[in-house]
Design an enzyme around this catalytic site. Structure first.
Site, PDB file in Angstrom:
ATOM      1  N   SER A 163       6.385 -18.038 -55.144  1.00 31.92           N
ATOM      2  CA  SER A 163       6.515 -17.706 -53.903  1.00 31.92           C
ATOM      3  C   SER A 163       6.078 -16.386 -53.561  1.00 31.92           C
ATOM      4  CB  SER A 163       7.864 -17.682 -53.380  1.00 31.92           C
ATOM      5  OG  SER A 163       8.266 -19.444 -53.991  1.00 31.92           O
ATOM      6  N   GLY A 165       4.310 -15.313 -50.999  1.00 28.87           N
ATOM      7  CA  GLY A 165       4.333 -14.684 -49.845  1.00 28.87           C
ATOM      8  C   GLY A 165       6.155 -13.882 -50.118  1.00 28.87           C
ATOM      9  N   ASP A 166       6.844 -14.783 -49.992  1.00 26.05           N
ATOM     10  CA  ASP A 166       8.505 -13.934 -50.308  1.00 26.05           C
ATOM     11  C   ASP A 166       8.291 -12.963 -50.717  1.00 26.05           C
ATOM     12  OD1 ASP A 166       9.896 -16.204 -48.312  1.00 26.05           O
ATOM     13  OD2 ASP A 166       8.655 -17.483 -50.076  1.00 26.05           O
ATOM     14  N   THR A 167       8.227 -13.263 -51.852  1.00 22.03           N
ATOM     15  CA  THR A 167       8.459 -11.699 -52.831  1.00 22.03           C
ATOM     16  C   THR A 167       7.885 -10.364 -52.981  1.00 22.03           C
ATOM     17  OG1 THR A 167       8.434 -13.287 -54.883  1.00 22.03           O
ATOM     18  CG2 THR A 167       8.079 -10.826 -55.000  1.00 22.03           C
ATOM     19  N   ALA A 170       9.967  -8.738 -50.221  1.00 19.23           N
ATOM     20  CA  ALA A 170      10.859  -8.174 -50.414  1.00 19.23           C
ATOM     21  C   ALA A 170      11.152  -6.580 -51.074  1.00 19.23           C
ATOM     22  CB  ALA A 170      11.221  -9.530 -51.508  1.00 19.23           C
TER      23      ALA A 170
END
Length: 394
Positions: A163, A165-167, A170
């Site tokens: 994932s 994009g999420d990381t 973050a």
């Protein structure tokens, strides 16, 4: 530890917000994770489970304390305010407007705690025409331009496998938090709101994508395993797998051609620079592949290491777990879960010489720390018991 004494309230769930919280927790921050009673963070049940809990959870929520609190209840919102009043950082990755609907918007929170740093991660950001659309990391990867490139020409775009994009969101969020905290400490500035959109975090790492379009009208297209415009850099077949070779430096290219028995290419005047190699990249790739497919992965790696040419095998989880370099750099740590299992988990990145990060505590069970956190906030045992009977806490 570098962030010891920093109090972080994490209201996010799944990946983007919690990965940011994990990053801060690894370096000493006291991260209080607020989860809904009953089910908790959905990540607890994602992918492979051990005794009913995801092993991913054991990584994502290490160095955190769990408070099971219903933020939809007015009593839960009151408790959140008490905690936030004493916090340095708030992390949330709800859909825009959610905090405001609970009476916990930035204006209200800054009136309560002027120094508070608020990280808001969402699909499209807190402003703009798309702000209210639902967005996950995969959609951010698509809108950010990444998914168009993660394919072989003419074939369907694929995920990078994690994932990302999420990381990326973050990590941008963690950077924003540290910048805001620095400004607060050094310049005496107030708390700030950090607005991170998933697609913008992806877009920020897309290198020359837009400048090339702006200058030349060029739309960068998928190129499989190759690195367009830089040669040679590709994946090459071996008798037992694949090897990535980056021979795109001028002197490196000559050494690579000598190693594969093609000094004629290494000495060709038009291949002395990258522009010439790009023009003949198909020929160069074919020459490297003709050599590599006659050898095993290890033979190719040994030969190219001797020639000082960057090359590497495509690692699986097993390769990582068995690799001595990972262990030498403490990138595989043994962690005991609260259910008594021993797991190997990723180590701490980045590595600081004076204040290195550490795994100080394993991931909590849902509500493990509810009593302690509420007591720290000034609630009595009777008040906590009443909230528990009402289902506001667990």
């Amino acid at each position: 530890m570098a962030l010891a004494g920093l109090r972080v309230i994490e209201m996010g769930q799944l990946i983007a917000g919690p990965f940011c919280g994990k990053t801060l927790g690894d370096f000493g921050a006291d991260v209080v994770k607020i989860e809904p009673p009953g089910s908790g963070d959905p990540l607890r049940n994602w992918r492979l489970l051990q005794d009913g809990t995801s092993v991913w959870w054991q990584v994502q929520s290490r160095n955190k304390r769990s408070l099971a609190l219903d933020l939809r209840a007015s009593e839960g919102q009151d408790i959140a305010r008490r905690l936030i009043a004493e916090a340095d950082v708030l992390i949330e990755n709800f859909r825009p407007g959610t905090l405001e609907a609970w009476g916990l918007g930035p204006d209200a929170l800054h009136a309560l705690n002027p120094g508070l740093v608020i990280l808001r991660i969402s699909g499209y950001g807190q402003t703009g025409p798309y702000r209210d659309l639902p967005g996950f990391g995969a959609i951010g990867e698509a809108m950010g331009g990444l998914r168009h490139l993660t394919a072989e020409p003419g074939r369907v775009p694929v995920r990078v496998g994690v994932s990302i994009g999420d990381t990326l969101a973050a990590l941008h969020g963690a950077l924003g938090i540290l910048v805001a905290l620095y400004h607060r400490k050094v310049h005496g500035g107030p708390g700030q709101v950090i607005d991170v959109a998933l697609h913008e975090a992806v877009f920020n790492v897309m290198e020359s994508l837009i400048p090339e379009y702006s200058a030349f009208g060029v739309v960068r297209e998928p190129a499989g395993s190759a690195l367009p415009g830089i040669a040679p850099s590709n994946a090459y077949p071996c008798t037992d797998g694949w090897v990535l070779v980056a021979g795109n430096g001028d002197s490196i290219f000559k050494r690579l051609m000598d190693a594969i028995g093609r000094p004629d290419l290494g000495q060709a005047p038009d291949l002395a620079s990258n522009a010439g190699r790009v023009a003949r990249v198909d020929e160069i790739d074919a020459a490297i592949a003709a050599w590599s497919r006659e050898h095993s992965v290890q033979q190719v790696l040994d030969a190219l290491a001797a020639a000082r040419v960057p090359a590497g095998k495509v690692y699986t989880a097993r390769d990582i777990a068995e690799d001595p370099h990972y262990r030498a750099r403490d990138m595989l740590l043994s962690q005991t879960t609260r259910d008594g299992h021993t797991l190997e988990v990723p180590g701490i990145v980045p590595k600081l010489s004076g204040t290195p990060g550490a795994v100080r505590g394993s991931a909590p069970r849902l509500g493990d720390d509810t009593n302690a956190i509420l007591a720290e906030a000034g609630l009595t045992a009777d008040q906590i018991d009443l909230l528990r009977r009402k289902g506001v806490v667990q």
